[in-house]
Design an enzyme around this catalytic site. Structure first.
Site, short mmCIF file in Angstrom:
data_model
loop_
_atom_site.label_atom_id
_atom_site.label_comp_id
_atom_site.label_asym_id
_atom_site.label_seq_id
_atom_site.Cartn_x
_atom_site.Cartn_y
_atom_site.Cartn_z
N GLY A 9 0.77 -1.23 0.00
CA GLY A 9 0.00 0.00 0.00
C GLY A 9 0.80 1.28 0.00
O GLY A 9 0.24 2.36 0.09
N GLN A 10 2.12 1.19 -0.14
CA GLN A 10 2.92 2.40 -0.13
C GLN A 10 2.50 3.32 -1.28
O GLN A 10 2.22 2.87 -2.38
CB GLN A 10 4.42 2.07 -0.26
CG GLN A 10 4.97 1.26 0.86
CD GLN A 10 4.79 -0.25 0.65
OE1 GLN A 10 4.15 -0.69 -0.29
NE2 GLN A 10 5.33 -1.02 1.56
#
Length: 99
Positions: A9-10
């Site tokens: 999810g970065q």
């Protein structure tokens, strides 16, 4: 045949998510129940994903992760925070979060 992708999810890799949408039947969205600061960002990203045509028929499972941390939001609170008005609860623990 089952293909599973853990795409992370970065922010720096979110633009690549679309490379994994083809023939997707299900989406597992993992929410850090203890990170209240990022819930708005999490909701925003989820809602943008759900607008994608290639995900229009995909089932959605939201995992409320890190329930063991003091102060974590409950699964109901996570569902409300995600504005998930069309929810159905089935399979408590869903095989304990796929083990």
């Amino acid at each position: 045949m089952l293909y599973i992708w853990d795409v992370g999810g970065q922010k720096t890799i979110r633009s690549y998510w679309r490379n994994y949408f083809e023939q997707t039947d299900g989406l597992v969205w993992v929410v850090d129940s203890s990170d209240l600061r990022r819930l708005d960002d999490c909701r925003y990203e989820l809602h943008n994903l759900l607008k994608e045509e290639r995900l229009s028929r995909a089932s959605l499972l939201i995992f409320a992760n890190k329930q063991d941390i003091q102060g974590a939001l409950s699964p109901d609170e996570i569902a409300n925070a995600m504005d998930n008005s069309r929810r159905a609860y089935t399979g408590e623990g869903l095989l304990e979060g796929f083990d």
